[in-house]
Scaffold this active site. Structure first.
Site, mmCIF file in Angstrom:
data_model
loop_
_atom_site.group_PDB
_atom_site.id
_atom_site.type_symbol
_atom_site.label_atom_id
_atom_site.label_comp_id
_atom_site.label_asym_id
_atom_site.label_seq_id
_atom_site.Cartn_x
_atom_site.Cartn_y
_atom_site.Cartn_z
ATOM 1 N N MET A 60 60.128 33.778 22.811
ATOM 2 C CA MET A 60 59.707 35.143 23.173
ATOM 3 C C MET A 60 60.904 35.631 24.075
ATOM 4 S SD MET A 60 56.974 36.128 22.024
ATOM 5 C CE MET A 60 56.375 37.728 23.072
ATOM 6 N N THR A 126 44.766 43.239 27.756
ATOM 7 C CA THR A 126 43.853 42.752 28.368
ATOM 8 C C THR A 126 42.925 43.679 29.530
ATOM 9 O OG1 THR A 126 43.285 40.920 30.113
ATOM 10 C CG2 THR A 126 45.608 41.626 30.057
ATOM 11 N N GLU A 128 42.309 42.338 32.371
ATOM 12 C CA GLU A 128 42.748 42.372 33.647
ATOM 13 C C GLU A 128 43.709 43.618 34.035
ATOM 14 O OE1 GLU A 128 43.302 39.225 35.587
ATOM 15 O OE2 GLU A 128 41.231 38.807 34.726
ATOM 16 N N TYR A 151 50.485 38.502 36.367
ATOM 17 C CA TYR A 151 50.044 38.618 35.035
ATOM 18 C C TYR A 151 49.451 39.925 34.365
ATOM 19 C CZ TYR A 151 47.014 37.985 30.625
ATOM 20 O OH TYR A 151 46.419 38.081 29.476
ATOM 21 N N LYS A 155 51.249 42.560 31.684
ATOM 22 C CA LYS A 155 50.751 43.204 30.545
ATOM 23 C C LYS A 155 50.720 44.412 30.345
ATOM 24 C CE LYS A 155 49.326 39.447 27.982
ATOM 25 N NZ LYS A 155 49.660 39.416 26.530
HETATM 26 P P1 NAP Z 1 46.820 30.808 25.041
HETATM 27 O O1 NAP Z 1 45.943 30.021 24.607
HETATM 28 O O2 NAP Z 1 47.558 30.650 26.351
HETATM 29 O O3 NAP Z 1 48.263 30.992 24.187
HETATM 30 C C1 NAP Z 1 49.364 31.437 24.514
HETATM 31 C C2 NAP Z 1 50.439 31.386 23.558
HETATM 32 O O4 NAP Z 1 51.626 31.795 23.611
HETATM 33 C C3 NAP Z 1 50.642 29.510 23.147
HETATM 34 O O5 NAP Z 1 50.872 29.327 21.590
HETATM 35 C C4 NAP Z 1 52.210 29.554 23.703
HETATM 36 O O6 NAP Z 1 52.850 28.388 23.175
HETATM 37 C C5 NAP Z 1 53.012 30.740 23.504
HETATM 38 N N1 NAP Z 1 53.839 30.850 24.353
HETATM 39 C C6 NAP Z 1 53.965 31.054 25.766
HETATM 40 N N2 NAP Z 1 55.283 31.129 26.150
HETATM 41 C C7 NAP Z 1 56.061 31.396 25.346
HETATM 42 C C8 NAP Z 1 57.381 31.592 25.042
HETATM 43 N N3 NAP Z 1 58.276 31.886 25.885
HETATM 44 N N4 NAP Z 1 57.850 31.713 23.500
HETATM 45 C C9 NAP Z 1 56.925 31.588 22.603
HETATM 46 N N5 NAP Z 1 55.582 31.407 22.739
HETATM 47 C C10 NAP Z 1 54.901 31.274 24.058
HETATM 48 O O7 NAP Z 1 46.385 32.362 25.020
HETATM 49 P P2 NAP Z 1 45.272 33.196 24.218
HETATM 50 O O8 NAP Z 1 43.949 32.754 25.085
HETATM 51 O O9 NAP Z 1 45.225 32.506 22.804
HETATM 52 O O10 NAP Z 1 45.343 34.587 24.325
HETATM 53 C C11 NAP Z 1 46.349 35.170 23.432
HETATM 54 C C12 NAP Z 1 47.063 36.386 23.831
HETATM 55 O O11 NAP Z 1 46.003 37.429 24.257
HETATM 56 C C13 NAP Z 1 47.793 36.265 25.438
HETATM 57 O O12 NAP Z 1 48.824 37.207 25.162
HETATM 58 C C14 NAP Z 1 46.632 36.582 26.376
HETATM 59 O O13 NAP Z 1 47.485 36.926 27.668
HETATM 60 C C15 NAP Z 1 46.053 37.650 25.745
HETATM 61 N N6 NAP Z 1 44.379 37.782 26.010
HETATM 62 C C16 NAP Z 1 43.637 36.637 26.055
HETATM 63 C C17 NAP Z 1 42.420 37.068 26.641
HETATM 64 C C18 NAP Z 1 41.417 35.775 26.656
HETATM 65 O O14 NAP Z 1 40.493 35.828 27.096
HETATM 66 N N7 NAP Z 1 41.658 34.719 25.827
HETATM 67 C C19 NAP Z 1 41.878 38.122 26.883
HETATM 68 C C20 NAP Z 1 42.840 39.377 26.937
HETATM 69 C C21 NAP Z 1 44.106 38.979 26.298
HETATM 70 P P3 NAP Z 1 52.667 26.887 23.699
HETATM 71 O O15 NAP Z 1 51.535 26.361 22.719
HETATM 72 O O16 NAP Z 1 54.085 26.239 23.421
HETATM 73 O O17 NAP Z 1 52.261 26.728 25.035
HETATM 74 O O1 F7E Z 2 38.941 32.885 35.584
HETATM 75 C C1 F7E Z 2 37.133 32.216 38.415
HETATM 76 C C2 F7E Z 2 38.412 33.100 38.511
HETATM 77 O O2 F7E Z 2 41.018 31.860 34.662
HETATM 78 C C3 F7E Z 2 37.781 33.690 35.293
HETATM 79 C C4 F7E Z 2 42.710 34.800 30.632
HETATM 80 O O3 F7E Z 2 42.513 34.613 29.221
HETATM 81 O O4 F7E Z 2 40.920 36.405 30.563
HETATM 82 C C5 F7E Z 2 41.378 35.486 31.178
HETATM 83 O O5 F7E Z 2 41.723 35.578 32.651
HETATM 84 C C6 F7E Z 2 37.296 33.792 36.523
HETATM 85 C C7 F7E Z 2 38.207 34.230 37.801
HETATM 86 O O6 F7E Z 2 40.205 33.600 33.457
HETATM 87 C C8 F7E Z 2 37.834 28.638 38.955
HETATM 88 O O7 F7E Z 2 38.660 33.593 40.135
HETATM 89 C C9 F7E Z 2 36.406 30.048 39.875
HETATM 90 O O8 F7E Z 2 37.439 35.300 38.774
HETATM 91 O O9 F7E Z 2 38.640 31.536 33.272
HETATM 92 P P1 F7E Z 2 39.716 32.629 34.215
HETATM 93 P P2 F7E Z 2 40.555 35.106 33.801
HETATM 94 O O10 F7E Z 2 41.592 35.046 35.023
HETATM 95 O O11 F7E Z 2 39.504 36.229 33.703
HETATM 96 C C10 F7E Z 2 41.617 37.692 30.835
HETATM 97 C C11 F7E Z 2 41.002 38.626 30.096
HETATM 98 C C12 F7E Z 2 43.122 37.336 30.063
HETATM 99 O O12 F7E Z 2 43.796 38.280 29.739
HETATM 100 C C13 F7E Z 2 43.736 36.247 30.744
HETATM 101 O O13 F7E Z 2 44.956 35.681 29.856
HETATM 102 O O14 F7E Z 2 36.742 32.485 37.156
HETATM 103 N N1 F7E Z 2 37.122 30.866 38.731
HETATM 104 N N2 F7E Z 2 36.742 29.018 39.808
HETATM 105 C C14 F7E Z 2 38.136 30.305 38.548
HETATM 106 N N3 F7E Z 2 38.859 30.074 37.263
HETATM 107 C C15 F7E Z 2 39.654 29.051 37.011
HETATM 108 N N4 F7E Z 2 40.454 29.138 36.013
HETATM 109 N N5 F7E Z 2 39.485 27.814 37.646
HETATM 110 C C16 F7E Z 2 38.374 27.824 38.625
HETATM 111 O O15 F7E Z 2 38.532 26.440 39.080
#
Ligand code: NAP
Ligand code: F7E
Length: 340
Positions: A60, A126, A128, A151, A155
């Site tokens: 990226m 997101t 967030e 983050y 975003k």
């Molecule tokens: P994820 O499992 O962490 O996947 C992230 C992907 O980005 C992986 O394929 C990773 O590759 C790739 N990547 C990271 N740095 C890169 C770089 N420098 N160049 C090329 N590829 C790179 O995330 P996800 O949960 O599938 O989420 C997908 C997207 O939605 C993300 O943008 C995230 O921020 C956003 N999002 C997620 C959620 C959620 O709840 N899951 C909610 C809202 C938005 P590697 O395999 O090499 O690490």
């Molecule tokens: O945390 C609490 C933490 O890391 C959720 C990403 O996909 O969703 C994700 O972000 C909550 C937070 O996800 C632990 O403090 C407590 O309140 O699972 P999380 P996130 O931060 O909500 C958004 C929509 C995205 O866009 C992001 O890419 O859980 N929490 N104890 C903890 N969280 C973690 N990870 N580990 C703990 O031990």
């Protein structure tokens, strides 16, 4: 001619489910993969689609590689999912997070504008971005944005670049404001998978506790398989637009613990939980709950998998993995990494 889709972040949770969805619809799927010392194809392999996705090496942050790929494929749909997506890490690596999430998105938008301007573009925005702002305890497309982590700030920049390229250059660019979505393919550092993996290990006698941070935060958790359908639907509309994708119901980490431990027949989870300050965040988001009425009305989208079913699905998948893993020699230990 099959439609060509280009996915950044194809090896991630959403990239894997989206690839599966698009392949089932007859698309040719191309995925950007960065060079790692150990390739990360486990999700594509679990879904049985590793050989069906055309992998292209790039990063990226490297505009040259992104330009060359878009120029060579000329995709009609581009899904920009790649990110440093772990919020906790973004305080430790704010520059990298910004380079990948904000400037990386700009690299993809510019490549599309230059080499495949007819392509439809999806940006993974997101919940967030809202921080703690809300209207009547919910967030929708009109709720003010107030990011509270590097983050979320990165975003927010990518979100506005997407809107700006739509308004400035007439690009078909959409932003999906997705609330948390989980699955058995979720990274193990996120709280849901950390819990389901931990519960499975406790059930199998391999561990006696899970170390967690704030148990009172509330998230609107849906199933990732449902959410990638919404991404695709956004790119099939007549006009580009931005949509909140969520379930509309939130739960605390305590609720998640209730459901996960119940799935293995344990009713009192408190003896198994250690609260550890390493997992607390410098700035927390207390309560997220998305109002998805625009997506329901305009996309005809609604979530199918309910909270209890999602948690059960994740616990069962982790129990199965542990059975398989019992012969493996090493495994990733999230609790040894600060902040995970
Ligand atoms: P994820 O499992 O962490 O996947 C992230 C992907 O980005 C992986 O394929 C990773 O590759 C790739 N990547 C990271 N740095 C890169 C770089 N420098 N160049 C090329 N590829 C790179 O995330 P996800 O949960 O599938 O989420 C997908 C997207 O939605 C993300 O943008 C995230 O921020 C956003 N999002 C997620 C959620 C959620 O709840 N899951 C909610 C809202 C938005 P590697 O395999 O090499 O690490
Ligand atoms: O945390 C609490 C933490 O890391 C959720 C990403 O996909 O969703 C994700 O972000 C909550 C937070 O996800 C632990 O403090 C407590 O309140 O699972 P999380 P996130 O931060 O909500 C958004 C929509 C995205 O866009 C992001 O890419 O859980 N929490 N104890 C903890 N969280 C973690 N990870 N580990 C703990 O031990």
């Amino acid at each position: 001619m099959p439609n060509k889709a280009f996915i950044t972040g194809v090896t991630g949770q959403d990239g894997a489910y989206l690839s599966q969805l698009l392949l089932n619809k007859g698309y040719e799927v191309y995925g950007l993969v960065r060079r790692l010392s150990t390739p990360n194809y486990w999700r594509l392999e679990e879904l049985g689609i590793r050989d069906k996705v055309c992998i292209l090496e790039g990063d990226m942050t490297d505009s040259h590689s992104v330009n060359s790929i878009v120029k060579s494929i000329r995709p009609l749909e581009v899904y920009n999912l790649a990110a440093q997506s772990f919020v906790a890490t973004s305080w430790q690596q704010p520059v990298l997070t910004t380079e990948v999430n904000a400037l990386g998105t700009l690299n993809v938008l510019n490549a599309v504008k230059l080499y495949s301007p007819e392509a439809r573009f999806y940006q993974a925005s997101t919940s967030e971005m809202y921080g703690n702002s809300n209207i009547n305890n919910t967030q929708d497309e009109h709720t003010p944005l107030h990011p509270r982590s590097p983050y979320a700030i990165s975003k927010l920049a990518a979100h506005w670049f997407t809107i700006n390229y739509r308004e400035s250059f007439g690009m078909f660019a959409c932003s999906g404001i997705l609330f948390n979505h989980e699955s058995p393919l979720r990274g193990i550092e996120f709280v849901t998978r950390k819990i389901t993996d931990g519960v499975a290990r406790i059930k199998c006698g391999l561990s006696d506790h899970i170390a967690l941070g704030n148990l009172d935060a509330k998230r609107d958790w849906g199933f990732a398989g449902d959410y990638v359908e919404a991404m695709w639907l956004m790119l099939q509309q007549e006009q580009p637009d931005d949509f909140v994708i969520s379930t509309g119901i939130n739960h605390s980490i305590r609720d998640f613990l209730d459901a996960a431990f119940s799935a293995v027949g344990i009713s009192n989870w408190e003896p198994y939980i250690r609260q550890d300050p390493r997992f607390m965040r410098p700035a927390e988001l207390h309560e997220l709950c998305g109002k998805n009425s625009k997506a329901q009305e305009k996309l005809g989208w609604r979530p199918k998998v309910a909270f209890d079913e999602l948690v059960r699905m994740m616990v069962e998948a982790d129990l199965k993995r542990i059975e398989k893993e019992s012969t493996a020699k090493t495994r990733y230990e999230p609790s040894l990494v600060a902040g995970h």
